[in-house]
Motif scaffolding. Structure first.
Motif, PDB file in Angstrom:
ATOM      1  N   CYS A  16      -5.102   3.760  -2.932  1.00  0.00           N
ATOM      2  CA  CYS A  16      -3.892   4.036  -3.704  1.00  0.00           C
ATOM      3  C   CYS A  16      -3.845   3.121  -4.941  1.00  0.00           C
ATOM      4  O   CYS A  16      -4.633   2.177  -5.067  1.00  0.00           O
ATOM      5  CB  CYS A  16      -2.653   3.851  -2.846  1.00  0.00           C
ATOM      6  SG  CYS A  16      -2.356   2.140  -2.406  1.00  0.00           S
ATOM      7  N   CYS A  36       0.839  -1.198   0.000  1.00  0.00           N
ATOM      8  CA  CYS A  36       0.000   0.000   0.000  1.00  0.00           C
ATOM      9  C   CYS A  36       0.881   1.258   0.000  1.00  0.00           C
ATOM     10  O   CYS A  36       1.861   1.346   0.738  1.00  0.00           O
ATOM     11  CB  CYS A  36      -0.922  -0.014   1.219  1.00  0.00           C
ATOM     12  SG  CYS A  36      -1.916   1.450   1.364  1.00  0.00           S
ATOM     13  N   LEU A  37       0.496   2.206  -0.813  1.00  0.00           N
ATOM     14  CA  LEU A  37       1.315   3.407  -0.957  1.00  0.00           C
ATOM     15  C   LEU A  37       0.900   4.517   0.008  1.00  0.00           C
ATOM     16  O   LEU A  37       1.559   5.546   0.099  1.00  0.00           O
ATOM     17  CB  LEU A  37       1.209   3.926  -2.401  1.00  0.00           C
ATOM     18  CG  LEU A  37       1.646   2.934  -3.488  1.00  0.00           C
ATOM     19  CD1 LEU A  37       1.340   3.484  -4.864  1.00  0.00           C
ATOM     20  CD2 LEU A  37       3.127   2.609  -3.350  1.00  0.00           C
ATOM     21  N   CYS A  78      -3.348  -0.553  -4.050  1.00  0.00           N
ATOM     22  CA  CYS A  78      -4.557  -1.160  -3.455  1.00  0.00           C
ATOM     23  C   CYS A  78      -5.627  -1.365  -4.517  1.00  0.00           C
ATOM     24  O   CYS A  78      -6.306  -2.390  -4.545  1.00  0.00           O
ATOM     25  CB  CYS A  78      -5.100  -0.292  -2.331  1.00  0.00           C
ATOM     26  SG  CYS A  78      -4.092  -0.355  -0.849  1.00  0.00           S
ATOM     27  N   CYS A 115      -5.068   0.872   2.343  1.00  0.00           N
ATOM     28  CA  CYS A 115      -6.013   1.997   2.303  1.00  0.00           C
ATOM     29  C   CYS A 115      -7.180   1.717   1.361  1.00  0.00           C
ATOM     30  O   CYS A 115      -8.274   2.219   1.546  1.00  0.00           O
ATOM     31  CB  CYS A 115      -5.284   3.260   1.905  1.00  0.00           C
ATOM     32  SG  CYS A 115      -4.724   3.245   0.179  1.00  0.00           S
ATOM     33  N   GLY A 116      -6.902   0.944   0.343  1.00  0.00           N
ATOM     34  CA  GLY A 116      -7.956   0.625  -0.620  1.00  0.00           C
ATOM     35  C   GLY A 116      -8.078   1.650  -1.723  1.00  0.00           C
ATOM     36  O   GLY A 116      -8.842   1.453  -2.672  1.00  0.00           O
TER      37      GLY A 116
HETATM   38 ZN   LIG Z   1      -3.250   1.589  -0.391  1.00  0.00          ZN
END
Ligand SMILES: [Zn+2]
Ligand SMILES: Nc1ncnc2c1ncn2[C@@H]1O[C@H](COP(=O)(O)OP(=O)(O)OP(=O)(O)O)[C@@H](O)[C@H]1O
Length: 905
Positions: free
Chosen positions: A329, A317-318, A332, A326-327
């Motif tokens: 980035c 995840c960035l 994700c 985070c869902g």
């Molecule tokens: Zn992410």
């Protein structure tokens, strides 16, 4: 070359031949060697004065183009000095190890083999070697030279090609022994190890890398040309890996097809009941203390795979915020859309195939495409073979820190010991019922299901800590399109409610034989699996013992608990648990589970001190108590296969026979006899015929047959006690089935030779057997009636035949006309006296008689041939002598005598 071959050792010549053959030396356009033939031909080899083999490269052997220039990595041509300087620099800086450009590290051919033996070859001065194959065109067929040899090294340091591993990172590969040209070939050119040519043939080994894929890789090559640059590395998805991983999947790649897929957690917050694991994994991510090998273990359906995916997503995840994944980035998004190229789920079984394993490792060697980490998730890793593990583990040791393996297993104990210490372990626990209910509620409300809370509770109790199981059950129920309520849930899960179970248990404990049998059968016929029933019963009893029902909301449960608080009753429940656990073991190997579970239920009443009158749940608490053996007998009869029209029933179920046999063993006083029978004897079949059983015993050796014959009375008595009916035993030699019939000895229970002549007895019994075997001969009507009415004492002796209301057979063929007269004397129920009975009988027949209310036609109730007709309680009360039927402590006759003696006292 041919001329020179004679002047050097064979392995060396083979080396050179192989060197010529290797694809890496071929012209990529024409696939011919022409372009490099000069190179090989320019090799000079000599054996020097110390017998060392000297290979020398004449004219530096790099083939210039027509203009005398060498091809540069960017495709242009440079002179030799420039080329050499560039490539030597690359090599020394180590960059060339990572690139395909320098993947083929041909040795400095002027290197002198250090080894004194002419049969051993090694390459020296490896570091100083120029990258002699400067263009990528020439690299066709060679993978990135990322220490390829390591892939063959097992944890013990012995590589799979016979090379010893050296500690030096830049390896000097040295064959332990030159076995054949192939191995020498590998050594002569380190990169040959990557080639098909070098590992095919006699060595029988297959390379981890295969040129065809690397060829694909080359096609996509568009990097900067340095090995350390990941962008230069071919993307591993593009080298055809998925073609080869038959079972490789990308997480979240499918649109959800079921509830559990749809509700797969997408963040650690959604991972139910695994708080500690979630915390540890997240702190691993934040602290970046990441290792290469994680092991997730724990029961099925508790979120191991989900957690592995979340962990993989979080690692890549960035987002800089706290919540990972985070869902949102790029990484994700790719991951949750199932398009991540750096997170792969791999099927463990396919890993056992060398080809798949090779591709996995090859991919593991390549850096991630776009993410920070390349993650391989291997579920059910306990299915991987030892060799697969050792290859993988050695790979794990070698791969860069950007590669992560997450292995998942439900059972840690199935992994070899060496694996566990190398891993970072995370244990997943069963999910609590409360957590499951909460999750189900959430799903129901999100999906708009109509439900009763109690139904969700039942689902959660029955899912054994597995949220996946619970979700699946919920989905099944939802598909019915009805409100999810309790009864529907019970039905679909295939369990019975606690109330129903309590009712059954109360019946069983109170010896309500017929109702217990009826109810148990009903339950099992309609919905519940016997194994499930037994486990439910055991759980229920444990709940009672643990006092769980004390404050239960259910009236029935509370009542039951209140009634079963005395020491004796709790003891009885304890015993019941023992019986159930024994039965559970038996059921696993039995084909007829229903029968044996019912037998077990009937045995529950044999446990002491249960007062049936206490139980309001017991529908027929006034029912008589019947001994466990009586119940067994009853069940045995119901379990037998009926022979068409012969009124005989044959029991051939192995488990049942073993049960009877082992039960009879317990009854022998003589340990030696018991041991002898255990060792050499076998209960082959039992044929019930109108209340008595024809028992067939087999022995391996004729001597054993005769030995058993000597003890036939004891054997018969024990079997009688075990079966609860009169027996007739056949002892036969089992080795030769053809002679079996002729060699068996029949011990009709009619020991009273006075009544049956030998000839007639044999005929009678054989007829019975014929009938029971379904053979062509059936009993003459008269004979069959005699068999049906034969009354035997507990020793198995025929006492009399009841001919009340029967006309003596008038047929001339009948073999029993005389005896009719004789038996008439004792046939009457009331007039029967000791003097009229067999002398061997310990009791007067009249004393064995029980209630006169019995409706059956048998004369002596204590030995009633119709098991169902007599009331056990009446028999027990009125005819205490029948006590011996129930005594497991003594052989029958002894018990009988003991009773008499007690009475006399
Ligand atoms: Zn992410
Ligand atoms: N702890 C959990 N939190 C949330 N959902 C879960 C959890 N455990 C299981 N599930 C649900 O069950 C499904 C399957 O879970 P998962 O595959 O992660 O279990 P598992 O432990 O890996 O099982 P197995 O060992 O059988 O592969 C998930 O999609 C999810 O819907």
């Amino acid at each position: 070359m041919d001329g020179r071959r004679h002047s050097v050792d064979l392995p060396i010549s083979k080396t050179l031949i192989a060197l010529r053959r290797v694809r890496s030396l071929r012209d990529p356009d024409t696939n011919s060697l022409s372009r490099l033939s000069n190179f090989v031909d320019n090799l000079n080899w000599e054996i020097d004065s110390t017998n060392e083999i000297v290979l020398e490269q004449v004219n530096n052997c790099i083939e210039p183009n027509n203009l005398g220039l060498f091809r540069h990595s960017d495709g242009g041509f440079v002179n030799w000095e420039t080329y050499h300087a560039q490539n030597t620099h690359k090599h020394k800086s180590g960059l060339c190890k990572k690139t395909n450009e320098s993947g083929l590290l041909l040795p400095n051919l002027a290197a002198v083999c250090e080894n004194k033996s002419s049969n051993e070859v090694c390459c020296n001065n490896y570091n100083d070697l120029p990258c002699t194959m400067p263009t990528r065109d020439y690299m066709e067929g060679v993978g990135s030279c990322t220490e390829p040899m390591d892939l063959f090294i097992d944890p013990h340091g012995q590589d799979h090609n016979g090379f010893k591993r050296r500690s030096n990172r830049r390896k000097h590969y040295k064959p332990s022994k030159v076995v054949g040209g192939d191995i020498v070939s590998c050594v002569s050119s380190p990169c040959l190890s990557l080639s098909d040519a070098s590992f095919g043939g006699s060595s029988g080994r297959t390379p981890l890398y295969e040129n065809k894929n690397i060829d694909n890789q080359e096609t996509d090559y568009d990097g900067c040309g340095t090995g350390s640059c990941w962008s230069s590395t071919p993307r591993f998805q593009e080298i055809g890996i998925s073609k080869h991983y038959g079972n490789e999947t990308t997480p979240f790649s499918e649109s959800p097809r079921c509830l559990s897929q749809k509700f797969r957690p997408k963040s650690f917050d959604e991972l139910v009941g695994q708080n500690m694991v979630s915390k540890s994994l997240l702190s691993t991510v934040y602290s970046q203390k990441i290792t290469s090998f994680y092991l997730f273990h724990g029961p099925s359906g508790t979120g191991k795979t989900s957690a592995a995916r979340l962990f993989a997503a979080a690692l890549n995840c960035l987002s800089l915020e706290k919540k990972k994944p985070c869902g949102d980035c790029q990484e994700c998004t790719l991951f949750f859309a199932g398009r991540s190229r750096d997170v792969k789920e791999v099927d463990s079984v396919s890993m056992n195939q060398a080809e798949h394993l090779r591709y996995l490792i090859k991919n593991a060697m390549l850096p991630p495409v776009s993410s920070s980490f390349k993650v391989f998730i291997i579920d059910e890793c306990q299915l991987m073979h030892g060799s697969t593990w050792s290859t993988l583990l050695s790979c794990i040791q070698e791969v860069s820190r950007h590669i992560i393996f997450i292995m998942i297993t439900p059972d840690l104990s199935k992994l070899s010991r060496g694996v566990i210490p190398m891993s970072q372990r995370f244990q997943f626990l069963k999910i609590s019922e409360a957590d499951i209910v909460q999750r189900l509620e959430k799903i129901c409300s999100e999906e708009g299901f109509d439900y009763d809370q109690v139904a969700l509770e039942i689902i959660s109790t029955r899912s054994n800590g597995s949220l996946r199981d619970a979700e699946m059950t919920l989905e099944q129920l939802s598909l019915l399109g009805k409100r999810i309520n309790m009864s529907l849930t019970y039905e679909i899960i295939g369990i019975v409610s606690d109330e129903e179970l309590l009712e059954l248990l109360a019946m069983a404990l109170s010896s309500d034989t017929s109702n217990t049998v009826k109810r148990a059968r009903e339950l099992m016929r309609s919905r519940i699996d016997p194994m499930q029933l037994i486990s439910q019963l055991a759980n229920l009893i444990m709940d009672i013992l643990a006092g769980k029902f004390q404050d239960d909301a259910s009236e029935v449960k509370r009542q039951f608990f209140e009634r079963h608080t005395s020491e004796a009753e709790l003891q009885q429940l304890n015993n019941a648990l023992k019986i159930l656990s024994e039965t559970e073991k038996q059921l696993r190997s039995s084909k007829n589970q229903t029968t044996w579970l019912t037998v077990a239920l009937l045995q529950l009443s044999s446990a002491p001190s249960f007062n049936p009158s206490d139980s309001s749940l017991c529908v027929r608490s006034e029912q008589p108590r019947v001994s466990a053996d009586e119940s067994l007998k009853h069940l045995l009869l119901s379990q037998c296969h009926h022979n068409n029209g012969c009124e005989s029933e044959i029991l051939k179920d192995k488990v049942a026979l073993e049960l009877i046999w082992s039960r009879s063993m317990e009854l022998y006083k003589s340990v030696s006899l018991s041991n002898f029978l255990k060792r050499h004897g076998n209960l082959a079949s039992v044929c019930f015929h109108q209340g008595f059983a024809v028992v067939e015993l087999e022995f391996q050796h004729p001597n054993h047959v005769s030995k058993a014959e000597k003890s036939w009375k004891l054997i018969a008595s024990a079997l009688q006690a075990a079966l609860g009916c009169n027996v007739e035993i056949r002892i036969c030699h089992s080795d030769n089935p053809k002679t079996k019939k002729s060699s068996f000895r029949l011990f009709s229970c009619a020991r009273g030779n006075k009544r049956l002549s030998n000839k007639n007895r044999t005929k009678f019994s054989e007829n019975i057997n014929d009938a029971s075997d379904g053979g062509p001969h059936s009993l003459h009507t008269c004979q069959r009636k005699e068999a049906e009415r034969m009354i035997r004492n507990s020793d198995g002796n025929a006492l009399s035949i009841d001919f009340s209301g029967q006309e003596p057979c008038q047929q001339p063929c009948c073999c029993f006309p005389q005896r009719v007269k004789h038996h008439k004397k004792i046939r009457s129920l009331d007039t029967c006296t000791t003097s009229e009975t067999d002398n061997n009988l310990a009791l007067p027949v009249s004393e064995m008689t029980s209630s006169k209310t019995c409706s059956c036609t048998c004369v002596i109730r204590g030995l009633c041939k119709r098991f169902t007709c007599c009331s056990g309680v009446e028999r027990q009360k009125n005819d205490s002598k029948v006590h011996c039927w129930k005594s497991p402590m003594y052989p029958l006759k002894k018990a009988w005598q003991l009773r008499l003696w007690q009475q006399g006292a």
